[in-house]
Design a protein around this motif. Sequence first.
Motif, PDB file in Angstrom:
ATOM      1  N   MET A   1       3.314  67.323 -94.830  1.00  0.00           N
ATOM      2  CA  MET A   1       2.183  66.402 -94.908  1.00  0.00           C
ATOM      3  C   MET A   1       2.607  64.944 -94.826  1.00  0.00           C
ATOM      4  O   MET A   1       1.912  64.102 -94.325  1.00  0.00           O
ATOM      5  CB  MET A   1       1.403  66.636 -96.208  1.00  0.00           C
ATOM      6  N   THR A   2       3.794  64.656 -95.309  1.00  0.00           N
ATOM      7  CA  THR A   2       4.252  63.261 -95.267  1.00  0.00           C
ATOM      8  C   THR A   2       4.351  62.768 -93.844  1.00  0.00           C
ATOM      9  O   THR A   2       4.014  61.632 -93.522  1.00  0.00           O
ATOM     10  CB  THR A   2       5.610  63.137 -95.970  1.00  0.00           C
ATOM     11  N   GLN A   3       4.827  63.679 -92.946  1.00  0.00           N
ATOM     12  CA  GLN A   3       4.957  63.278 -91.544  1.00  0.00           C
ATOM     13  C   GLN A   3       3.599  62.930 -90.956  1.00  0.00           C
ATOM     14  O   GLN A   3       3.458  61.965 -90.229  1.00  0.00           O
ATOM     15  CB  GLN A   3       5.611  64.416 -90.754  1.00  0.00           C
ATOM     16  N   PHE A   4       2.592  63.720 -91.308  1.00  0.00           N
ATOM     17  CA  PHE A   4       1.249  63.456 -90.781  1.00  0.00           C
ATOM     18  C   PHE A   4       0.725  62.097 -91.271  1.00  0.00           C
ATOM     19  O   PHE A   4       0.160  61.332 -90.522  1.00  0.00           O
ATOM     20  CB  PHE A   4       0.297  64.574 -91.209  1.00  0.00           C
ATOM     21  N   HIS A   5       0.942  61.811 -92.540  1.00  0.00           N
ATOM     22  CA  HIS A   5       0.411  60.576 -93.102  1.00  0.00           C
ATOM     23  C   HIS A   5       0.977  59.349 -92.401  1.00  0.00           C
ATOM     24  O   HIS A   5       0.303  58.364 -92.197  1.00  0.00           O
ATOM     25  CB  HIS A   5       0.734  60.501 -94.599  1.00  0.00           C
ATOM     26  N   SER A   6       2.244  59.378 -92.025  1.00  0.00           N
ATOM     27  CA  SER A   6       2.853  58.218 -91.378  1.00  0.00           C
ATOM     28  C   SER A   6       2.419  58.097 -89.927  1.00  0.00           C
ATOM     29  O   SER A   6       2.399  57.021 -89.371  1.00  0.00           O
ATOM     30  CB  SER A   6       4.386  58.319 -91.453  1.00  0.00           C
ATOM     31  N   ILE A   7       2.046  59.236 -89.302  1.00  0.00           N
ATOM     32  CA  ILE A   7       1.740  59.231 -87.875  1.00  0.00           C
ATOM     33  C   ILE A   7       0.361  58.648 -87.587  1.00  0.00           C
ATOM     34  O   ILE A   7       0.180  57.883 -86.658  1.00  0.00           O
ATOM     35  CB  ILE A   7       1.860  60.661 -87.310  1.00  0.00           C
ATOM     36  N   THR A   8      -0.638  58.974 -88.367  1.00  0.00           N
ATOM     37  CA  THR A   8      -1.992  58.536 -88.067  1.00  0.00           C
ATOM     38  C   THR A   8      -2.101  57.022 -87.983  1.00  0.00           C
ATOM     39  O   THR A   8      -2.660  56.479 -87.041  1.00  0.00           O
ATOM     40  CB  THR A   8      -2.964  59.060 -89.137  1.00  0.00           C
ATOM     41  N   SER A   9      -1.566  56.314 -88.947  1.00  0.00           N
ATOM     42  CA  SER A   9      -1.632  54.859 -88.930  1.00  0.00           C
ATOM     43  C   SER A   9      -0.826  54.291 -87.772  1.00  0.00           C
ATOM     44  O   SER A   9      -1.202  53.276 -87.185  1.00  0.00           O
ATOM     45  CB  SER A   9      -1.129  54.281 -90.260  1.00  0.00           C
ATOM     46  N   LEU A  10       0.283  54.939 -87.416  1.00  0.00           N
ATOM     47  CA  LEU A  10       1.083  54.468 -86.290  1.00  0.00           C
ATOM     48  C   LEU A  10       0.347  54.640 -84.969  1.00  0.00           C
ATOM     49  O   LEU A  10       0.498  53.825 -84.054  1.00  0.00           O
ATOM     50  CB  LEU A  10       2.423  55.211 -86.246  1.00  0.00           C
ATOM     51  N   GLN A  11      -0.448  55.697 -84.862  1.00  0.00           N
ATOM     52  CA  GLN A  11      -1.254  55.878 -83.652  1.00  0.00           C
ATOM     53  C   GLN A  11      -2.195  54.694 -83.461  1.00  0.00           C
ATOM     54  O   GLN A  11      -2.286  54.130 -82.364  1.00  0.00           O
ATOM     55  CB  GLN A  11      -2.066  57.168 -83.746  1.00  0.00           C
ATOM     56  N   TRP A  12      -2.908  54.335 -84.507  1.00  0.00           N
ATOM     57  CA  TRP A  12      -3.828  53.200 -84.412  1.00  0.00           C
ATOM     58  C   TRP A  12      -3.073  51.904 -84.164  1.00  0.00           C
ATOM     59  O   TRP A  12      -3.556  51.018 -83.443  1.00  0.00           O
ATOM     60  CB  TRP A  12      -4.650  53.082 -85.700  1.00  0.00           C
ATOM     61  N   LEU A  13      -1.881  51.780 -84.721  1.00  0.00           N
ATOM     62  CA  LEU A  13      -1.105  50.551 -84.532  1.00  0.00           C
ATOM     63  C   LEU A  13      -0.683  50.391 -83.082  1.00  0.00           C
ATOM     64  O   LEU A  13      -0.659  49.277 -82.548  1.00  0.00           O
ATOM     65  CB  LEU A  13       0.121  50.564 -85.447  1.00  0.00           C
ATOM     66  N   THR A  14      -0.339  51.503 -82.414  1.00  0.00           N
ATOM     67  CA  THR A  14       0.016  51.412 -80.991  1.00  0.00           C
ATOM     68  C   THR A  14      -1.189  50.984 -80.160  1.00  0.00           C
ATOM     69  O   THR A  14      -1.047  50.265 -79.170  1.00  0.00           O
ATOM     70  CB  THR A  14       0.555  52.754 -80.465  1.00  0.00           C
ATOM     71  N   LEU A  15      -2.390  51.427 -80.553  1.00  0.00           N
ATOM     72  CA  LEU A  15      -3.593  51.012 -79.833  1.00  0.00           C
ATOM     73  C   LEU A  15      -3.844  49.520 -80.030  1.00  0.00           C
ATOM     74  O   LEU A  15      -4.225  48.819 -79.079  1.00  0.00           O
ATOM     75  CB  LEU A  15      -4.801  51.816 -80.313  1.00  0.00           C
ATOM     76  N   VAL A  16      -3.623  49.021 -81.238  1.00  0.00           N
ATOM     77  CA  VAL A  16      -3.773  47.581 -81.486  1.00  0.00           C
ATOM     78  C   VAL A  16      -2.784  46.794 -80.632  1.00  0.00           C
ATOM     79  O   VAL A  16      -3.127  45.754 -80.051  1.00  0.00           O
ATOM     80  CB  VAL A  16      -3.568  47.266 -82.982  1.00  0.00           C
TER      81      VAL A  16
END
Length: 389
Positions: A1-16
């Motif tokens: 679950m830790t891996q998932f938590h770090s990935i979601t915010s990074l996805q949005w950050l790449t879009l920004v």
Amino acid sequence: MTQFHSITSLQWLTLVGSLWLQSINGPNTDFPAYSSQLKHLLSLSQFELNNLAFASDAGKLFGWLSGIATLYLPLWLVLIIGSALGLIGYGVQFLFLVHKIPSLAYWHVFLLTVLAGNSSCWINTVCYIITIKNFPFDRQIAVGLSSGYVGLSAKIYTDIVDNVLASRKFGGAKAYLLLNSILPLLVSIIVAPMMREIEVVRKIKKGVSNYGFFMMFVITMATGVYAMLGSLGALHKLSLLVQAIGLGFLLAMPLVVPFSAWMRECVETKREAKKLKTVHDLCINDEACVEIDSSVSEVIFEVHESEMHDSCTNDEACVEIDTSVSKVIFEGHESEMVVGEREDIGVKLMVKRVEFWMYFFVYMFGGTLGLVFMNNLAQIAESRGRIKD
């Protein structure tokens, strides 16, 4: 679950990061703002000046070079190369106008403009690849959002010139050429660490994804309306500096989405840790404990890369499962697996399609004619005493 938590915010950050890159990826759109001065400084005819407007878009005809580069080079390097091409194309022209370079022939300026126009293709390619791979299930929405920010380029460059460079020893054409050369490079260096592929984890929870894109749409629409009102003079009661600060604030607003995602992930992480601790305390004699709770249970399905049975023949399109997705997570009562698909076609099949040639000619002639029209319109306005409003 830790891996998932770090990935979601990074996805949005790449879009920004893609939004920021696209917002400064249209330096050629400010050409009408300084074309008259460039015509005077270089002693150009109107025909030669219109050809320079065409040269900027002509450079994009070689945009396929950036696509080939992504096959062999890391994306951050492709991004830096693209901004470096713009630095050379616009920078050499700037050095000529400030008399740091003794002389440039017209064909030199034409080729430099072609090179500068090609630079935007490299930045575009990186943005599209990152957005498509990091949002395989919502790639149409994500790409549409990032592409829309290109329209802000002229407004951003004009505001910076008016508020920062206008009081310097050089202004007009010199200021725009200087800004066109250095701003994309500076933004690319800042954003480069964000622009990387993320191992995508699909969480079938529509509310979370829809909320993020809803917020992005609201911010994008507010930014567009604000920029349009500023261009039309509806914000004349505000100083140029205040208008520029407002635009900068709106450009930073998309950071709210990855930040809120990160906060939500932190809360979920603590909740999961507390749940595991409770389960651990109920275990006796180190025996395995199974807790059944249909409202919060999760089943993780591993989706492995599919292999194509046979190679594609007869130039037919090959459809394969999007292998950028490594995990699909189902929560609660969701029971439908969503798998992204993409169509990979070869060059031979692409050039046989009518849609490709329609897009090619519309983009080739539409953008160029628009730029030439705006350039001529700007000079007509200047000749009537309306140099700047």
